[in-house]
Design an enzyme around this catalytic site. Structure first.
Site, PDB file in Angstrom:
ATOM      1  N   MET A 176     -91.833  40.441  57.560  1.00 35.53           N
ATOM      2  CA  MET A 176     -90.815  39.719  56.803  1.00 35.53           C
ATOM      3  C   MET A 176     -91.404  38.457  56.175  1.00 35.53           C
ATOM      4  O   MET A 176     -90.666  37.581  55.724  1.00 35.53           O
ATOM      5  CB  MET A 176     -89.621  39.365  57.681  1.00 35.53           C
ATOM      6  CG  MET A 176     -88.823  40.578  58.125  1.00 35.53           C
ATOM      7  SD  MET A 176     -87.095  40.240  58.514  1.00 35.53           S
ATOM      8  CE  MET A 176     -87.245  39.006  59.783  1.00 35.53           C
TER       9      MET A 176
ATOM     10  N   HIS B  48     -98.337  34.241  59.798  1.00 36.20           N
ATOM     11  CA  HIS B  48     -99.172  33.418  60.668  1.00 36.20           C
ATOM     12  C   HIS B  48    -100.279  34.312  61.224  1.00 36.20           C
ATOM     13  O   HIS B  48    -100.388  35.498  60.846  1.00 36.20           O
ATOM     14  CB  HIS B  48     -98.345  32.771  61.779  1.00 36.20           C
ATOM     15  CG  HIS B  48     -97.463  33.725  62.520  1.00 36.20           C
ATOM     16  ND1 HIS B  48     -97.955  34.718  63.353  1.00 36.20           N
ATOM     17  CD2 HIS B  48     -96.111  33.867  62.547  1.00 36.20           C
ATOM     18  CE1 HIS B  48     -96.962  35.405  63.872  1.00 36.20           C
ATOM     19  NE2 HIS B  48     -95.825  34.922  63.392  1.00 36.20           N
TER      20      HIS B  48
ATOM     21  N   HIS C 134     -99.434  37.898  62.387  1.00 34.34           N
ATOM     22  CA  HIS C 134     -99.327  38.915  61.340  1.00 34.34           C
ATOM     23  C   HIS C 134    -100.716  39.370  60.873  1.00 34.34           C
ATOM     24  O   HIS C 134    -100.947  40.561  60.620  1.00 34.34           O
ATOM     25  CB  HIS C 134     -98.567  38.371  60.131  1.00 34.34           C
ATOM     26  CG  HIS C 134     -97.132  38.042  60.412  1.00 34.34           C
ATOM     27  ND1 HIS C 134     -96.677  36.751  60.497  1.00 34.34           N
ATOM     28  CD2 HIS C 134     -96.058  38.842  60.625  1.00 34.34           C
ATOM     29  CE1 HIS C 134     -95.373  36.771  60.734  1.00 34.34           C
ATOM     30  NE2 HIS C 134     -94.969  38.018  60.826  1.00 34.34           N
TER      31      HIS C 134
ATOM     32  N   LYS D   7     -95.149  41.592  70.757  1.00 34.24           N
ATOM     33  CA  LYS D   7     -94.122  40.573  71.003  1.00 34.24           C
ATOM     34  C   LYS D   7     -92.724  41.181  70.880  1.00 34.24           C
ATOM     35  O   LYS D   7     -91.826  40.842  71.643  1.00 34.24           O
ATOM     36  CB  LYS D   7     -94.273  39.394  70.041  1.00 34.24           C
ATOM     37  CG  LYS D   7     -93.272  38.262  70.327  1.00 34.24           C
ATOM     38  CD  LYS D   7     -93.511  37.073  69.434  1.00 34.24           C
ATOM     39  CE  LYS D   7     -93.011  37.312  68.035  1.00 34.24           C
ATOM     40  NZ  LYS D   7     -91.506  37.336  67.972  1.00 34.24           N
ATOM     41  N   ASP D   8     -92.545  42.085  69.949  1.00 35.10           N
ATOM     42  CA  ASP D   8     -91.277  42.801  69.790  1.00 35.10           C
ATOM     43  C   ASP D   8     -91.405  44.172  70.457  1.00 35.10           C
ATOM     44  O   ASP D   8     -91.331  45.210  69.787  1.00 35.10           O
ATOM     45  CB  ASP D   8     -90.939  42.936  68.307  1.00 35.10           C
ATOM     46  CG  ASP D   8     -90.780  41.586  67.634  1.00 35.10           C
ATOM     47  OD1 ASP D   8     -89.791  40.906  67.923  1.00 35.10           O
ATOM     48  OD2 ASP D   8     -91.660  41.212  66.833  1.00 35.10           O
TER      49      ASP D   8
ATOM     50  N   SER E  93     -92.594  33.319  63.338  1.00 36.78           N
ATOM     51  CA  SER E  93     -92.172  32.568  62.155  1.00 36.78           C
ATOM     52  C   SER E  93     -91.051  31.593  62.491  1.00 36.78           C
ATOM     53  O   SER E  93     -90.936  30.525  61.877  1.00 36.78           O
ATOM     54  CB  SER E  93     -91.720  33.531  61.058  1.00 36.78           C
ATOM     55  OG  SER E  93     -92.793  34.349  60.636  1.00 36.78           O
TER      56      SER E  93
END
Length: 288
Positions: free
Chosen positions: A36, A40, A43, A158-159, A195
């Protein structure tokens, strides 16, 4: 170091498919990392893993409206395309950057869009606090996979709940794509990169690593043989409150499918937590 070539940016489905067709004609595998934006180092680690997996890498930047609730931060979510493009080019791993409009992704409009409905896991953990969130994620990932048609999809640990749900979707819908998971990247004090960390003020930023530290202590107690899961998670929530965070949940689940973990078994476990700190909702997880 990554590839020295500048990234090519396109905004339309037809432009993406034209490039993909060229690569396919040359027999090249393709890896895809959806984001999205507001990029950082976390990503960029997805792009790096993608480049290690396939000779061609596509990254997308799209703030997906269907995964935001009515009171969430869709309108204010940071959009930083110029800075993001510079980061991508400096890293050098991405060949094609896809930056579509909402109309390009949802051509019949949001109210009349086809949606993906996920199984009950999507209503647990983060899904319990964000109704419809994971269905929105699945709907856009399904669309992006149909557009890009990659061999490999790269997502972050993380997700983790999202990763397992997207894996389930791909398997259930017989999508010919392999999923790879990139490890969570952290700041020097343990805070998972996100983010939304930019929503934290200076004082909150000092408190934010408490989530990671608290999950670490749960893992340590599990490794030491503790099997009182209710007490472990209650202690963890209390620790988060003492640190100034508002806990959402701390749970011990099975890594395989996020079913509740059971004491006195050899199953692999994951400790997951979410907590509010001001405007920021922090999430993290650690494998045991």
């Amino acid at each position: 170091m990554g590839k020295p070539t500048a990234v090519r940016t396109v905004q339309t489905v037809s432009a993406v498919r034209a490039v993909i067709d060229e690569w396919r004609a040359a027999g090249q595998r393709i890896a895809f990392a959806p984001t999205m934006g507001n990029l950082h180092a976390g990503h960029l680690s997805l792009a790096k893993l993608a480049a290690e997996t396939a000779p061609r890498v596509v990254m997308s930047i799209f703030v997906n409206p269907t995964q935001f609730g009515p009171s969430e931060d869709f309108a204010t979510y940071p959009r930083t395309l110029t800075e993001d493009t510079a980061l991508i080019e400096a890293a050098g791993h991405v060949d094609l950057l896809f930056v579509p409009s909402v109309v390009e992704v949802y051509p019949f409009g949001l109210e009349h869009a086809v949606r993906v409905q996920l199984p009950p896991l999507s209503t647990e953990l983060c899904g319990a606090r964000r109704p419809g969130h994971f269905d929105g994620v699945a709907s856009v990932v399904c669309r992006l996979l149909n557009i890009v048609d990659p061999d490999v999809l790269i997502l972050g640990q993380k997700d983790y709940q999202q990763f397992l749900l997207m894996k389930r979707m791909a398997n259930d819908l017989r999508m010919p794509v392999e999923l790879r998971m990139a490890p969570t990247l952290r700041e020097s004090d343990g805070l998972a990169m996100s983010s939304r960390n930019r929503y934290l003020d200076m004082q909150q930023r000092r408190s934010a690593p408490a989530l990671h530290a608290t999950l670490e202590r749960v893992c340590e107690r599990l490794r030491a043989g503790s099997d009182d899961f209710a007490n472990l998670t209650a202690d963890a929530r209390a620790a988060l409150e003492r640190a100034g965070l508002k806990p959402d949940y701390v749970e011990i689940r099975r890594q395989e499918d996020l079913a509740p973990a059971t004491p006195r078994t050899s199953e692999k476990r994951v400790v997951l937590g979410a907590a509010w700190l001001g405007r920021a909702r922090l999430i993290d997880n650690l494998f045991v």
